[in-house]
Write a protein that holds these residues in place. Sequence first.
Motif, mmCIF file in Angstrom:
data_model
loop_
_atom_site.group_PDB
_atom_site.id
_atom_site.type_symbol
_atom_site.label_atom_id
_atom_site.label_comp_id
_atom_site.label_asym_id
_atom_site.label_seq_id
_atom_site.Cartn_x
_atom_site.Cartn_y
_atom_site.Cartn_z
ATOM 1 N N MET A 1 0.851 -1.187 0.000
ATOM 2 C CA MET A 1 0.000 0.000 0.000
ATOM 3 C C MET A 1 0.889 1.240 0.000
ATOM 4 N N SER A 2 0.623 2.160 -0.939
ATOM 5 C CA SER A 2 1.438 3.361 -1.037
ATOM 6 C C SER A 2 1.147 4.299 0.128
ATOM 7 N N PRO A 3 2.088 5.213 0.444
ATOM 8 C CA PRO A 3 1.853 6.154 1.552
ATOM 9 C C PRO A 3 0.614 7.023 1.347
ATOM 10 N N VAL A 4 0.326 7.390 0.102
ATOM 11 C CA VAL A 4 -0.845 8.240 -0.162
ATOM 12 C C VAL A 4 -2.129 7.485 0.174
ATOM 13 N N VAL A 5 -2.218 6.233 -0.293
ATOM 14 C CA VAL A 5 -3.421 5.437 -0.020
ATOM 15 C C VAL A 5 -3.530 5.130 1.470
#
Length: 209
Positions: A1-5
């Motif tokens: 999971m990306s930091p933005v998500v």
Amino acid sequence: MSPVVATAVSGTVLIAAGAFWLSFTSLADLARRSGIAPEQAWAWPLIVDGIIVVATVAVVALSPAARPRATWYPWLLLASGAAVSVAANALHAVIAADASVPAVVAAAVASVPPVVLLAITHLTVHLTRTVDTATQPGPGEPPPAPAAPPSKPSAVDQRAEAEQLRLDGMSNRAIARHLGVHPSTVGRWLAPLDSTPESFTAPITKEQQ
């Protein structure tokens, strides 16, 4: 999971928790005012708002693209739970609000938490589901190819390395262990080298120094 998500999911969870708490306290107080025992009043908001959360997850899980007729019941539960929660929160605001606040304003303010809970729960489920599906190949896409096994050094490379190790003073058996081959293989590789007179260097004795 990306930091933005991850940040988006964390934010939606915090907002949903706040909306649930506001709605929970209002519905629990309304349940007590309606004659439900104080030690049991907490269960009523769990039932009402819990339907919203569970039905939202079910609606997203039973995608219309996969099961066109499977979502009508979760949608019915979702609409019913949302309507009961909004109406109950508005009714509690009208009953418990200060006399100086118009009933319409109090009802509108109290209706925000259940509506936000509905919207944020739906958004959170969509975010987490998008992350899961992004890591899986689509129905028309081939699965990712397995990683190619590491290539083994060719016999020519091993022979050159064996010759260099022999010049460095290693024995055939030690070279075979180092390269992972049979000693007889090393013997065949180094036979031309062993037969060359220049490949042998006479040991230097103390008398010659």
